[in-house]
Design a protein around this motif. Structure first.
Motif, PDB file in Angstrom:
ATOM      1  N   GLU A 157       0.832  -1.196   0.000  1.00 19.77           N
ATOM      2  CA  GLU A 157       0.000   0.000   0.000  1.00 19.77           C
ATOM      3  C   GLU A 157       0.870   1.250   0.000  1.00 19.77           C
ATOM      4  OE1 GLU A 157      -3.222  -0.039  -0.324  1.00 19.77           O
ATOM      5  OE2 GLU A 157      -3.890  -2.028   0.306  1.00 19.77           O
ATOM      6  N   ALA A 158       0.266   2.388  -0.228  1.00 17.34           N
ATOM      7  CA  ALA A 158       1.014   3.649  -0.312  1.00 17.34           C
ATOM      8  C   ALA A 158       1.773   3.955   0.973  1.00 17.34           C
ATOM      9  CB  ALA A 158       0.057   4.792  -0.650  1.00 17.34           C
ATOM     10  N   PRO A 167      -6.496 -15.043  -7.135  1.00 16.51           N
ATOM     11  CA  PRO A 167      -7.957 -14.978  -7.144  1.00 16.51           C
ATOM     12  C   PRO A 167      -8.539 -14.134  -6.014  1.00 16.51           C
ATOM     13  CG  PRO A 167      -7.182 -17.238  -7.398  1.00 16.51           C
ATOM     14  CD  PRO A 167      -6.011 -16.422  -6.958  1.00 16.51           C
ATOM     15  N   SER A 168      -7.708 -13.763  -5.036  1.00 17.07           N
ATOM     16  CA  SER A 168      -8.191 -12.988  -3.891  1.00 17.07           C
ATOM     17  C   SER A 168      -7.300 -11.773  -3.656  1.00 17.07           C
ATOM     18  CB  SER A 168      -8.220 -13.866  -2.630  1.00 17.07           C
ATOM     19  OG  SER A 168      -9.013 -15.012  -2.830  1.00 17.07           O
ATOM     20  N   ALA A 169      -6.972 -11.079  -4.731  1.00 17.29           N
ATOM     21  CA  ALA A 169      -6.115  -9.904  -4.631  1.00 17.29           C
ATOM     22  C   ALA A 169      -6.853  -8.772  -3.934  1.00 17.29           C
ATOM     23  CB  ALA A 169      -5.676  -9.471  -6.019  1.00 17.29           C
ATOM     24  N   GLN A 170      -6.182  -8.097  -3.025  1.00 12.65           N
ATOM     25  CA  GLN A 170      -6.813  -7.020  -2.268  1.00 12.65           C
ATOM     26  C   GLN A 170      -5.980  -5.756  -2.313  1.00 12.65           C
ATOM     27  OE1 GLN A 170      -7.305  -8.745   1.596  1.00 12.65           O
ATOM     28  NE2 GLN A 170      -8.277 -10.553   0.705  1.00 12.65           N
ATOM     29  N   VAL A 171      -6.668  -4.647  -2.445  1.00 11.56           N
ATOM     30  CA  VAL A 171      -6.021  -3.343  -2.367  1.00 11.56           C
ATOM     31  C   VAL A 171      -7.065  -2.332  -1.922  1.00 11.56           C
ATOM     32  CG1 VAL A 171      -6.444  -2.672  -4.785  1.00 11.56           C
ATOM     33  CG2 VAL A 171      -4.471  -1.738  -3.566  1.00 11.56           C
ATOM     34  N   ALA A 172      -6.664  -1.429  -1.042  1.00 13.07           N
ATOM     35  CA  ALA A 172      -7.539  -0.353  -0.569  1.00 13.07           C
ATOM     36  C   ALA A 172      -8.875  -0.870  -0.037  1.00 13.07           C
ATOM     37  CB  ALA A 172      -7.769   0.661  -1.679  1.00 13.07           C
ATOM     38  N   GLY A 173      -8.842  -2.021   0.647  1.00 17.27           N
ATOM     39  CA  GLY A 173     -10.052  -2.535   1.285  1.00 17.27           C
ATOM     40  C   GLY A 173     -11.010  -3.290   0.391  1.00 17.27           C
ATOM     41  N   ALA A 174     -10.654  -3.504  -0.865  1.00 15.18           N
ATOM     42  CA  ALA A 174     -11.512  -4.245  -1.785  1.00 15.18           C
ATOM     43  C   ALA A 174     -10.782  -5.475  -2.297  1.00 15.18           C
ATOM     44  CB  ALA A 174     -11.933  -3.361  -2.959  1.00 15.18           C
ATOM     45  N   SER A 175     -11.532  -6.484  -2.738  1.00 15.30           N
ATOM     46  CA  SER A 175     -10.961  -7.744  -3.203  1.00 15.30           C
ATOM     47  C   SER A 175     -11.312  -7.977  -4.665  1.00 15.30           C
ATOM     48  CB  SER A 175     -11.500  -8.902  -2.343  1.00 15.30           C
ATOM     49  OG  SER A 175     -10.892 -10.108  -2.700  1.00 15.30           O
ATOM     50  N   ALA A 214      -5.210   4.291  -5.292  1.00 17.11           N
ATOM     51  CA  ALA A 214      -4.648   4.179  -3.940  1.00 17.11           C
ATOM     52  C   ALA A 214      -3.146   4.449  -3.895  1.00 17.11           C
ATOM     53  CB  ALA A 214      -4.939   2.785  -3.386  1.00 17.11           C
ATOM     54  N   GLY A 215      -2.495   4.535  -5.065  1.00 17.75           N
ATOM     55  CA  GLY A 215      -1.046   4.722  -5.082  1.00 17.75           C
ATOM     56  C   GLY A 215      -0.292   3.494  -4.604  1.00 17.75           C
ATOM     57  N   ALA A 216      -0.871   2.318  -4.829  1.00 16.98           N
ATOM     58  CA  ALA A 216      -0.290   1.072  -4.346  1.00 16.98           C
ATOM     59  C   ALA A 216       0.664   0.458  -5.366  1.00 16.98           C
ATOM     60  CB  ALA A 216      -1.399   0.080  -4.009  1.00 16.98           C
ATOM     61  N   SER A 217       1.494  -0.462  -4.885  1.00 18.43           N
ATOM     62  CA  SER A 217       2.406  -1.223  -5.738  1.00 18.43           C
ATOM     63  C   SER A 217       2.018  -2.697  -5.689  1.00 18.43           C
ATOM     64  CB  SER A 217       3.854  -1.066  -5.261  1.00 18.43           C
ATOM     65  OG  SER A 217       4.256   0.289  -5.263  1.00 18.43           O
ATOM     66  N   ALA A 218       2.372  -3.433  -6.741  1.00 20.20           N
ATOM     67  CA  ALA A 218       2.060  -4.863  -6.774  1.00 20.20           C
ATOM     68  C   ALA A 218       2.995  -5.570  -7.733  1.00 20.20           C
ATOM     69  CB  ALA A 218       0.607  -5.093  -7.186  1.00 20.20           C
ATOM     70  N   LEU A 219       3.331  -6.809  -7.409  1.00 19.88           N
ATOM     71  CA  LEU A 219       4.118  -7.644  -8.314  1.00 19.88           C
ATOM     72  C   LEU A 219       3.684  -9.094  -8.178  1.00 19.88           C
ATOM     73  CD1 LEU A 219       6.457  -9.426  -6.613  1.00 19.88           C
ATOM     74  CD2 LEU A 219       7.462  -7.154  -6.379  1.00 19.88           C
ATOM     75  N   GLN A 220       3.933  -9.873  -9.227  1.00 16.30           N
ATOM     76  CA  GLN A 220       3.586 -11.283  -9.252  1.00 16.30           C
ATOM     77  C   GLN A 220       4.812 -12.172  -9.077  1.00 16.30           C
ATOM     78  OE1 GLN A 220       1.061 -11.321 -13.091  1.00 16.30           O
ATOM     79  NE2 GLN A 220       0.353 -13.103 -11.927  1.00 16.30           N
TER      80      GLN A 220
END
Length: 267
Positions: A105-106, A116-124, A143-149
């Motif tokens: 998160e930011a 299948p259950s990715a979450q960011v900023a309180g949502a899935s 949300a200004g979030a980062s993510a990687l696989q």
């Protein structure tokens, strides 16, 4: 119409998002560094744009994160494999067939999730679905979030892979999260293991809730900086030293690094 956004965090996510005042970070055999859950635990560095961030004096362990592709992104820069977002900016939207997802998160709070259950900023969101991926990217940007696989090795406390005949053995480095949400980076020392062997050993030693593979081999970068380096014996606060195959001279081949801040939020 099928909903691609499922409101309400599941129990595991609620635990991972919690940040107790006196949390304990994982330690013990193979653990290189760890951080308690909450803001400031982790950063994602986009390379080469953020190479100068390595000179920050705060205590940190910085290692290679997502895999780097053979093809390039804009201006000939290294490209990460899979879906990759950096502080709200979409660097790669090429979804990979890997179930592991790290979301930062930011504010630097981080968690390992399944696609299948990715979450960011309180949502899935369900990243295995095209519309779900689009909705996730939009929410992460806002949300200004980062993510990687990467490859998910342990899911909800259980191994998420099977033994493969003639599987290659190599030194392994794994990011894991315990049931309280604390993060840690574990390595098999100098021993070569298959991914399954490494996941089995990590499960036996530390019983993670979630764990995902980190890139190594010829892309292995590892550096300790700040107070962690001084505690290791060089006696200089703010100094840094290499703990991987590549030093800073080899950074040009890497697309990204993850930086864990030891003891963040602990005590």
């Amino acid at each position: 119409m099928r909903s691609h956004v499922r409101r309400g965090a599941c129990l595991l996510a609620a635990v991972l998002l919690a940040a107790p005042h006196a949390a304990a970070a994982p330690e013990g055999e193979g653990v290189l560094a760890s951080a308690c859950p909450g803001p400031g635990a982790m950063d994602l560095l986009l390379m080469p744009e953020e190479a100068e961030a390595l000179d920050a004096e705060a205590a940190a362990l910085t290692v290679t994160g997502a895999y780097t592709a053979t093809d390039k992104r804009d201006a000939g820069k290294p490209k990460p494999v899979g879906l990759f977002l950096h502080r709200g900016q979409a660097i790669s939207l090429e979804y990979g067939r890997m179930d592991g997802l790290l979301v930062i998160e930011a504010d630097g709070a981080a968690r390992i999730l399944s696609a299948p259950s990715a979450q960011v900023a309180g949502a899935s969101f369900d990243l295995t679905d095209l519309e779900g991926r689009r909705a996730f990217v939009a929410a992460a940007k806002t949300a200004g979030a980062s993510a990687l696989q990467s490859h998910l090795l342990i899911r909800d406390g259980e191994l998420d892979l099977r033994p493969v005949e003639s599987a290659p053995a190599a030194i392994r480095r794994i990011l894991f999260q315990d049931s309280d949400g604390a993060l840690a980076i574990w390595q098999s020392g100098a021993r070569a293991l298959t991914l399954h062997e490494a996941a089995e050993e990590l499960a036996r030693l530390h019983a993670p809730a979630m764990a995902m593979n980190l890139d190594m081999g010829s892309y292995d970068f590892c550096e300790r900086t700040g107070a962690q380096s001084a505690a290791a014996g060089d006696g200089v606060r703010g100094a840094s030293y290499s703990c991987g195959f590549l030093d800073r001279q080899g950074l040009e081949r890497l697309s990204n690094l993850i930086r864990l801040h030891p003891d963040a939020n602990c005590g």
